[in-house]
Every structure is written in structure tokens, then in C-alpha cells.
Design an enzyme around this catalytic site. Structure first.
Site, PDB file in Angstrom:
ATOM      1  N   ASN A   1     -21.348   2.965  -4.521  1.00  0.00           N
ATOM      2  CA  ASN A   1     -21.043   2.122  -5.678  1.00  0.00           C
ATOM      3  C   ASN A   1     -21.283   0.643  -5.396  1.00  0.00           C
ATOM      4  OD1 ASN A   1     -20.268   4.203  -7.421  1.00  0.00           O
ATOM      5  ND2 ASN A   1     -18.274   4.340  -6.419  1.00  0.00           N
TER       6      ASN A   1
ATOM      7  N   LYS B   1       0.859  -1.186   0.000  1.00  0.00           N
ATOM      8  CA  LYS B   1       0.000   0.000   0.000  1.00  0.00           C
ATOM      9  C   LYS B   1       0.891   1.230   0.000  1.00  0.00           C
ATOM     10  CE  LYS B   1      -4.500   0.947   0.645  1.00  0.00           C
ATOM     11  NZ  LYS B   1      -5.688   0.223   0.231  1.00  0.00           N
TER      12      LYS B   1
END
Ligand code: NAD
Length: 348
Positions: free
Chosen positions: A182, A80
Site C-alpha cells: 500500500n 497501543k
């Protein structure tokens, strides 16, 4: 604690600090594990209280990516990046600086989107490095991950119904969906199409209106977890499952797309003690990761393979539930152990 001792705590391989004097970009890349493949994970742009808070976040997030990828059976590790906001004003130059840093890791880290990033940013990274994925469909990439995440959540709900001893059929079920963005809206559409009754909530009026327009019944967001329902699907924020909310849950199953649903590790035990079937978030919500990781395949993105792998979230969860029941262990711990076993096998 030194950086080395923080890395050692969860077995991180590498932490790289990036500073670009021209743009003011400051970022940290953490590679947790490359045992199963390149460390894939999003770039998160966020204003942190201080550098230590950014380091803690990137270490935690990169570790979680390793477990998510391993449970999904991907040939990817976990990594990340965090950019310490505010993001430099010259976005193009700063993305290029970040891209050069990513490129310097020679594919050990592959960047993709997280909070604050867009497909356009990935395109900027790609101007200086091939090690960034999440391109638009038009650019030959994998496009929006959320429909795939929603498909995976539905697959996970099927396994959860089986684990709860219920018929695997959505017809007539009552499902409570928190968060109609979403992923949540995609889940709602799929449930309604399969004949379920959906109750839904969101903090955004626009999201509520869209869900209501599709046929969901809107309820109070602060009480949706306590509504009587077959399944509660957290699809908004994390830490929604805590001592207080778990005691009030009105469902038999918790299966949703949100990340980090448990506020603390003990919440897995609290759910089990109430006899509630819990689909660990990092297993059930892997559809988006499965989709974006497919760009790394040497033959390029293949939608059919993605559909197959996302559908297999159902059998992975069948295995998690079976092991949890056989071992008298929480589903979260079983899934974590499964991931660690796969990572250890990969490093051998
Ligand atoms: P999104 O921003 O499109 O939607 C989030 C929705 O949650 C918004 O409508 C927002 O108003 C609502 N929301 C925010 N705070 C809320 C609260 N306190 N209570 C109820 N609703 C709230 O995001 P998304 O892409 O749909 O992601 C939703 C969750 O799923 C996040 O936790 C995300 O990390 C996780 N997730 C997403 C994907 C993906 O493919 N997009 C993949 C894995 C996990």
C-alpha cells in the site's frame, strides 16, 4: 523484572490487562503518555510466544507511538493494544468485549487499526465505544491511511535531498523502493509521476507485477539495498538497515515508509559514518497517523488540514537534519530528543 519496573524503564503511565471469559479474549493495553493528548495507537492481533512477549511488544510499540505523534506535532499521546492470538472465533462479541475495555479507559486510549485489524473491526468497536478511530470515508472517517503515508514519504525525501546538498527535484533521480504494498506502491506512483526512475522489489509476485505495470524496473529483493541509487526507500519490512546491509548500501539517502528500519541503535551511527542521510522512520512515515488522528478533532475530519500537516513532515525533517549536523549527532537520536522535549513540555 516486574511489570512496574518494565513500565518505569520507559515511563509508561498505565498498563491494563483485559480478559473476557465469554469469548476468551485476552488483551493488554499500554498507555505510554497522555502528556500531549489521548494515547492513540493501533490494536495488534498476533500470536505471541507467551504473555511476557506480548507485554514487551505492547510497551515498545506504545512508546514509539508517543514519539511519532510528538514529532508530527499532534495533540496525541502514545498507546497501543495487543490481542493475544488466535483471535476468538466470535469476532463480533470479542470486539465488543475489547471495545468495552477501551471505553473503560474513558478516552485515555483511542484504538485504531494495526496488524490483523480492519475498518469493519473499528466499526464493531464503535458500537460500544466512541474511542476508536480509523473509520471508512463512507462512515465519515479518515479512510485508508497509506496514501497519506506515501505523501509524507515524498515530503521527507524532499527534505533528505536538501540535507544531502542535492537539488530538490525528482526529475532524473534513481530511487530504489523495497516493498510495493500500500505505501510502497503509492511512493512508486508519486516518484514516477515526478519524473524519477524507479527500481523496485518485493517478495510477492503480485506486488512486483503491479509495480512493473506502473513503470518500475524490478530487481532482486535481496540486493536492492546495494543498487546504485540516489535514494533507497524501505517500504516493506523493518530491521532492513543492519551492519551488513549498511556496508553495502549504494545510495546517498535512506528515506522510506517502513517502521523500525534500524535493526539496532548503532545502525544510526553506521549510516552517519558512511555519510548517508537517514530520515528517521517514525518522522517520515507519520502521514497515516496524522490522517487518522484528525478524526479526533472536535470539528471532525478535515482533509485540507491533513494535507497541510502531512506536508509539514518536510520542515520537521529539515529541522532534524539541521540539528543533527550542528550537534554531530545521528538523525534518529535528534528526532527522539525532539519528541521527548515536546512530551516533557506537554506534561508541564
Ligand atoms: P502492505 O502489507 O500493504 O505492504 C507491504 C509489502 O511489503 C507487501 O507487498 C509485501 O509483500 C512486502 N514485503 C513483505 N516482506 C518483505 C520483504 N522481506 N522484502 C520486501 N518486501 C516485503 O503494508 P503497508 O501498509 O504498505 O506498510 C508497509 C510498511 O510501512 C510497514 O513497515 C508498515 O508498518 C509501515 N507503515 C505503514 C503505514 C500505512 O499507512 N499503511 C504507516 C506507517 C508505517
Amino acid at each position: 523484572m516486574t511489570v512496574f519496573s518494565q513500565m518505569a524503564a520507559a515511563g509508561h503511565e498505565q498498563v491494563c490487562h483485559v480478559a473476557d471469559a465469554d469469548t476468551g479474549l485476552r488483551a493488554i493495553v499500554a498507555v505510554h503518555s497522555t502528556a500531549l493528548g489521548p494515547g492513540l495507537g493501533g490494536v495488534r492481533i498476533r500470536e505471541y510466544a507467551d504473555e511476557q512477549a506480548a507485554l514487551v511488544d505492547v510497551l515498545r510499540l506504545s512508546e514509539a507511538m508517543s514519539y511519532k505523534a510528538a514529532c508530527a506535532g499532534l495533540r496525541c499521546g502514545g498507546a497501543k493494544a495487543v490481542v493475544l492470538g488466535p483471535f476468538p472465533r466470535d469476532r463480533e462479541a470479542a470486539m465488543h468485549a475489547l471495545g468495552r475495555a477501551v471505553d473503560g479507559l474513558s478516552g485515555r486510549y483511542v484504538a485504531t487499526e494495526d496488524m490483523g485489524m480492519t475498518e469493519a473491526d473499528i466499526a464493531l468497536l464503535n458500537e460500544v465505544t466512541p474511542h476508536a478511530v480509523g473509520r471508512s470515508l463512507e462512515a465519515g472517517g479518515s479512510g485508508d491511511p497509506s496514501p497519506h503515508t506515501a505523501d509524507g514519504v515524498i515530503a521527507g525525501m524532499r527534505a533528505s535531498l536538501r540535507a544531502a546538498g542535492r537539488t530538490v527535484d525528482f526529475q532524473g533521480l534513481r530511487v530504489a523502493v523495497q516493498g510495493c504494498g500500500n505505501v510502497g506502491f503509492g511512493v512508486i506512483e508519486r516518484l514516477l509521476a515526478a519524473g524519477a526512475t524507479v527500481i523496485a522489489s518485493d517478495v510477492s509476485q503480485q506486488a512486483r507485477e503491479r509495480a512493473a505495470g506502473a513503470g518500475a524496473q524490478i530487481v532482486d529483493n535481496d540486493r536492492i539495498h546495494a543498487e546504485s541509487a540516489d535514494i533507497f526507500a524501505p517500504c516493506g519490512i523493518g530491521a532492513i538497515l543492519n551492519a551488513g546491509s549498511i556496508a553495502e548500501l549504494g545510495c546517498a539517502i535512506v528515506a522510506g515508509g517502513a517502521n523500525n528500519q534500524l535493526a539496532e541503535a548503532e545502525d544510526g551511527e553506521r549510516l552517519a559514518a558512511r555519510g548517508i542521510v537517514y530520515a528517521p522512520d517514525f518522522v517520515i512515515n507519520a502521514g497515516g497517523l496524522i490522517n487518522v488522528s484528525d478524526e479526533l478533532d472536535s470539528e471532525g475530519y478535515n482533509a485540507e488540514r491533513v494535507r497541510f500537516r502531512v506536508a509539514s513532515i518536510e520542515s520537521t525533517l529539515d529541522e532534524v537534519f539541521a540539528q543533527a549536523s550542528a550537534q554531530g549527532e545521528t538523525t534518529e537520536r535528534v528526532a527522539m530528543a525532539m519528541a521527548k522535549t515536546r512530551i516533557e513540555a506537554g506534561s508541564r
